[in-house]
Enzyme design. Structure first.
Site, PDB file in Angstrom:
ATOM      1  N   THR B  45      42.276  44.328  11.334  1.00 54.66           N
ATOM      2  CA  THR B  45      40.966  43.680  11.369  1.00 54.66           C
ATOM      3  C   THR B  45      41.135  42.209  11.705  1.00 54.66           C
ATOM      4  O   THR B  45      42.187  41.795  12.205  1.00 54.66           O
ATOM      5  CB  THR B  45      40.197  43.905  10.041  1.00 54.66           C
ATOM      6  OG1 THR B  45      38.855  43.458  10.201  1.00 54.66           O
ATOM      7  CG2 THR B  45      40.849  43.181   8.877  1.00 54.66           C
ATOM      8  N   ASN B  46      40.113  41.417  11.453  1.00 54.86           N
ATOM      9  CA  ASN B  46      40.178  39.983  11.729  1.00 54.86           C
ATOM     10  C   ASN B  46      39.318  39.230  10.714  1.00 54.86           C
ATOM     11  O   ASN B  46      38.675  39.835   9.862  1.00 54.86           O
ATOM     12  CB  ASN B  46      39.736  39.689  13.164  1.00 54.86           C
ATOM     13  CG  ASN B  46      38.309  40.116  13.405  1.00 54.86           C
ATOM     14  OD1 ASN B  46      37.377  39.575  12.837  1.00 54.86           O
ATOM     15  ND2 ASN B  46      38.126  41.123  14.252  1.00 54.86           N
ATOM     16  N   HIS B  47      39.361  37.897  10.801  1.00 59.89           N
ATOM     17  CA  HIS B  47      38.778  37.063   9.747  1.00 59.89           C
ATOM     18  C   HIS B  47      37.268  36.875   9.832  1.00 59.89           C
ATOM     19  O   HIS B  47      36.712  36.072   9.084  1.00 59.89           O
ATOM     20  CB  HIS B  47      39.460  35.687   9.729  1.00 59.89           C
ATOM     21  CG  HIS B  47      40.870  35.723   9.242  1.00 59.89           C
ATOM     22  ND1 HIS B  47      41.180  35.907   7.916  1.00 59.89           N
ATOM     23  CD2 HIS B  47      42.057  35.626   9.877  1.00 59.89           C
ATOM     24  CE1 HIS B  47      42.496  35.899   7.759  1.00 59.89           C
ATOM     25  NE2 HIS B  47      43.052  35.733   8.935  1.00 59.89           N
TER      26      HIS B  47
END
Lengths: 233, 233
Positions: B45-47
């Site tokens: 995933t990512n932030h």
């Protein structure tokens, strides 16, 4: 009327035995997922929300223990009376744990990433056409490393499995030199990540298995700590 | 006293022009990260926290638009007056977006994963000794696909960059056939993921660049929508 109130208060309060059963004891808990960055934007992680570990930390503090919680990134506030140390990656969690192992009970609920990207890009990786092989390397196995060096500490691990749950859990108990493992099948309704309940089986080093019906995580926490107290030297 | 109150109320209310400027218009917004599973436990995933997209959805609804929000997993509640569709993966977001493109304005703030694991294990992957190569494959490029088929829609994208911000943003604007791109340097304080503020530059298809000082995300949202309204045919 007054008697009723007193009875109610007594029912709410933990049993005297329970509430003080960890006085003077030091308890270490790890909780939550870890995040393993690929670059400043992307990371590998898992579905752990930290609820189980935070419930144990909260219960340990209520039972009188000096409680330290090493936590990956979660949406939860630190329970009252607990010293919380925040970490992001497995390597940071490893260092935070190994820096002080002088505890009576160590309970590792964190879902630590087994692997991290071999190289962490300092800038956002631009996408390219087609497939990509992401090189991963093993993270330190915190539970294994603590199991290797422990002496008097009661060491408890978790096995969140999706198949052959008890078999995998018992193998992990042996391999990591644990005193107890808490096995749960995360595919079962009411036992998965993010749930407020859990369905667990305790397996102790002497091979004893105790299976519980679905319970709230606060009750699972109390049951784990009660068992841990019974295992103390 | 009464006059003071009225003046205060007028200051708080959006300008008449602003509040109704999207009446009868349909606005589509994507927000949040996507999660790309490796197995039932682990994911990439990512932030992204979705704050920017949710702020735009909230502002669009307040400006009178029929507003649809296609959202990856975030910790935010749906803004009032907004129809929210929840998705997890890039593929799911792609399908949710492509199912209906009949919008006047489409604003894609979601941080869609460019890659997903080529194979998704149905059971938790057991770790092995040594390194591991994780095979990744490209996800559909939602912004590109919408840019390819759009006709009258005003299409706005975001470029969250860590270096050569304006250069990367303008290249993306051209490649994806956007009407405008909102560029931000996520390494700047007050502009990164999870922040309540942002520092942005608008670049429109005619090459016009407008740089803004740090603003709250609600104000950035209003500025984007105001610009979008000015671009409507």
């Amino acid at each position: 009327q007054i008697v009723d109130e007193i009875v109610k208060l007594m029912e709410k309060a933990p049993a005297a035995e329970e509430s003080g059963s960890l006085s003077g004891r030091r308890v270490l808990i790890t909780a939550g997922p870890t995040r393993e960055p690929l670059d400043p934007v992307r990371y590998l992680t898992n579905h752990s929300t930290g609820k189980m570990g935070y419930a144990i930390a909260s219960a340990a503090a209520a039972m009188g223990a000096e409680t330290k919680l090493v936590s990956g990134p979660v949406e939860l506030g630190a329970p009252s009376g607990v010293t919380r140390i925040d970490v992001e990656t497995a390597q940071e969690m490893f260092e935070a744990v190994m820096s002080d192992l002088n505890f009576d009970i160590i309970i590792m609920t964190a879902a630590v990433a087994d692997y991290r990207p071999k190289a962490v890009a300092s800038q956002k990786i631009k996408k390219v056409e087609g497939d990509l092989a992401l090189e991963l390397t093993r993270n330190p196995d915190i539970l294994y490393e603590v199991g290797k060096v422990k002496n008097k500490q009661i060491l408890i691990g978790f096995a969140a499995e999706t198949e052959k749950v008890l078999e995998h859990a018992e193998a992990k108990l042996r391999k990591k030199n644990l005193d107890m493992i808490v096995a749960n099948d995360v595919t079962v309704k009411g036992a998965g990540f993010g749930s407020d309940t859990n369905v667990v089986t305790f397996i102790t080093a002497d091979g004893e298995q105790t299976a519980y019906d679905q319970m709230g995580k606060a009750d699972v926490a109390k049951a784990i700590l009660k068992k841990a107290v019974s295992l103390l030297p």
